[in-house]
Design a protein around this motif. Structure first.
Motif, PDB file in Angstrom:
ATOM      1  N   ASN A   5      -3.799 -54.594  28.951  1.00 37.27           N
ATOM      2  CA  ASN A   5      -3.185 -55.841  28.513  1.00 37.27           C
ATOM      3  C   ASN A   5      -1.662 -55.745  28.580  1.00 37.27           C
ATOM      4  O   ASN A   5      -0.991 -56.651  29.068  1.00 37.27           O
ATOM      5  CB  ASN A   5      -3.645 -56.178  27.097  1.00 37.27           C
ATOM      6  N   ASN A  28      -7.723 -48.300  26.163  1.00 33.31           N
ATOM      7  CA  ASN A  28      -7.697 -48.757  27.549  1.00 33.31           C
ATOM      8  C   ASN A  28      -7.423 -50.251  27.649  1.00 33.31           C
ATOM      9  O   ASN A  28      -6.628 -50.680  28.473  1.00 33.31           O
ATOM     10  CB  ASN A  28      -8.998 -48.413  28.265  1.00 33.31           C
ATOM     11  N   SER A  29      -8.073 -51.042  26.831  1.00 33.69           N
ATOM     12  CA  SER A  29      -7.870 -52.486  26.903  1.00 33.69           C
ATOM     13  C   SER A  29      -6.466 -52.860  26.452  1.00 33.69           C
ATOM     14  O   SER A  29      -5.856 -53.764  27.026  1.00 33.69           O
ATOM     15  CB  SER A  29      -8.918 -53.233  26.090  1.00 33.69           C
ATOM     16  N   THR A  66     -11.974 -47.226  24.255  1.00 33.70           N
ATOM     17  CA  THR A  66     -12.042 -48.558  24.842  1.00 33.70           C
ATOM     18  C   THR A  66     -10.881 -49.416  24.355  1.00 33.70           C
ATOM     19  O   THR A  66     -10.266 -50.134  25.131  1.00 33.70           O
ATOM     20  CB  THR A  66     -13.376 -49.237  24.502  1.00 33.70           C
ATOM     21  N   ASN A  67     -10.564 -49.335  23.062  1.00 31.34           N
ATOM     22  CA  ASN A  67      -9.441 -50.085  22.515  1.00 31.34           C
ATOM     23  C   ASN A  67      -8.135 -49.666  23.172  1.00 31.34           C
ATOM     24  O   ASN A  67      -7.288 -50.481  23.479  1.00 31.34           O
ATOM     25  CB  ASN A  67      -9.334 -49.894  21.004  1.00 31.34           C
TER      26      ASN A  67
END
Length: 53
Positions: free
Chosen positions: A11, A6-7, A3-4
């Motif tokens: 960004n 991907n975000s 998740t980190n």
């Protein structure tokens, strides 16, 4: 961790794609930049995981 990644990637892509210089590039070049960003972020997280072991 996924998740980190991907975000962070989303960004980064968002920031790059909104820049005037990026938008002035031909589409073929801009797509290559996104691929390079994805590859760089993937490599970073693989290296980070290996370093944490």
């Amino acid at each position: 961790m996924k998740t980190n990644r991907n975000s962070a990637l989303i960004n980064c892509i968002t920031k790059v794609s909104k820049s005037y210089d990026y938008q002035a590039l031909p589409i073929k070049i801009s797509k290559q930049i996104i691929r390079k960003l994805d590859s760089a972020w993937s490599s970073y997280f693989v290296a980070l995981k290996a370093w944490q072991k």
